[in-house]
Design an enzyme around this catalytic site. Structure first.
Site, PDB file in Angstrom:
ATOM      1  CD  GLU A 157      -5.221  -6.113  -1.480  1.00  0.00           C
ATOM      2  OE1 GLU A 157      -4.748  -4.970  -1.339  1.00  0.00           O
ATOM      3  OE2 GLU A 157      -5.956  -6.672  -0.641  1.00  0.00           O
ATOM      4  CB  CYS A 165      -5.289  -1.402  -1.701  1.00  0.00           C
ATOM      5  SG  CYS A 165      -6.600  -0.762  -0.666  1.00  0.00           S
ATOM      6  CD  GLU A 213      -1.787   4.618   4.618  1.00  0.00           C
ATOM      7  OE1 GLU A 213      -1.330   5.450   5.424  1.00  0.00           O
ATOM      8  OE2 GLU A 213      -2.517   3.662   4.958  1.00  0.00           O
ATOM      9  CB  CYS A 254      -8.417  -4.588  -3.894  1.00  0.00           C
ATOM     10  SG  CYS A 254      -7.328  -3.206  -3.510  1.00  0.00           S
ATOM     11  CG  ASN A 296      -0.471  -0.241   2.505  1.00  0.00           C
ATOM     12  OD1 ASN A 296       0.555  -0.880   2.673  1.00  0.00           O
ATOM     13  ND2 ASN A 296      -1.168   0.271   3.511  1.00  0.00           N
ATOM     14  CB  CYS A 334     -10.851  -2.912   0.111  1.00  0.00           C
ATOM     15  SG  CYS A 334     -10.209  -2.105  -1.374  1.00  0.00           S
TER      16      CYS A 334
HETATM   17  N1  THU Z   1      -5.242  -1.792   2.516  1.00  0.00           N
HETATM   18  C1  THU Z   1      -4.647  -2.554   1.554  1.00  0.00           C
HETATM   19  O1  THU Z   1      -3.577  -2.195   1.025  1.00  0.00           O
HETATM   20  N2  THU Z   1      -5.250  -3.714   1.188  1.00  0.00           N
HETATM   21  C2  THU Z   1      -6.373  -4.225   1.759  1.00  0.00           C
HETATM   22  O2  THU Z   1      -6.824  -5.295   1.376  1.00  0.00           O
HETATM   23  C3  THU Z   1      -7.039  -3.482   2.825  1.00  0.00           C
HETATM   24  C4  THU Z   1      -6.496  -2.131   3.141  1.00  0.00           C
HETATM   25  C5  THU Z   1      -4.577  -0.559   2.945  1.00  0.00           C
HETATM   26  C6  THU Z   1      -5.259   0.727   2.577  1.00  0.00           C
HETATM   27  C7  THU Z   1      -4.705   1.677   3.629  1.00  0.00           C
HETATM   28  O3  THU Z   1      -3.443   2.158   3.208  1.00  0.00           O
HETATM   29  C8  THU Z   1      -4.510   0.790   4.839  1.00  0.00           C
HETATM   30  O4  THU Z   1      -4.476  -0.545   4.354  1.00  0.00           O
HETATM   31  C9  THU Z   1      -5.595   0.930   5.895  1.00  0.00           C
HETATM   32  O5  THU Z   1      -6.854   0.749   5.352  1.00  0.00           O
END
Ligand code: THU
Length: 148
Positions: free
Chosen positions: A59, A57, A48, A103, A46, A100
């Site tokens: 994925e 994310c 941000e 994704c 991920n 999520c």
């Molecule tokens: N996140 C992912 O990278 N993948 C997931 O399947 C769930 C959430 C990340 C998004 C954000 O940067 C952090 O996790 C918190 O939600």
């Protein structure tokens, strides 16, 4: 197909990818690993953003990297490992996380293009939970729906 790596190995690659996560706002580090039918593994983490809502994310980033490599079919498995960071490590008590909604849709694009139903391995301390993408995203909308 015999040279394809097993779920534990794919999850280990996802865990390693999570170490590259840029998640200063959530402190939630996630890694993903995509396995293709030629044995290729593409990972992502991920990333941000200070505007929060633009965060990407693990994925999704892995899918975009795969596209850049020309990999848009033959997706057989996805591993995801993530959790809150504590003392510089992903918490050992972290529960398995599933991709999520956005994704799932991103993964579905490549799955439908190659007519596969990837297994999704969601790692946690000491094991993983396994789903098929079609179970996580039933009756999915995809590229075939635009062909009518
Ligand atoms: N996140 C992912 O990278 N993948 C997931 O399947 C769930 C959430 C990340 C998004 C954000 O940067 C952090 O996790 C918190 O939600």
């Amino acid at each position: 197909m015999t040279s394809l790596i097993n779920p534990e190995e794919l999850l280990d690659k996802a865990l390693r990818a999570s170490h590259q996560a840029y998640a200063p706002y959530s402190q939630f580090h996630v890694g993903a690993a995509l396995l293709f039918d030629d044995g290729t593994v593409v990972t992502g983490c991920n990333f941000e953003n200070a505007s929060y809502g633009l965060s990407l994310c693990a994925e999704t980033n892995a899918i975009v990297d795969a596209n850049h490599r020309g990999l848009r079919s033959g997706l057989v498995a996805v591993a995801v490992h993530g959790g809150p960071l504590q003392n510089g490590k992903i918490s050992p008590n972290a529960h398995a996380i599933t991709p999520c909604g956005r994704c799932r849709q991103m993964i579905n694009e490549v799955a439908q293009l190659g007519n596969t139903d990837p297994q999704v391995y969601c790692g946690h301390e000491g094991g993983y939970t396994q789903y098929s993408l079609s179970a996580l995203l039933p009756a999915a909308f995809g590229p075939a729906n635009l062909d009518n």
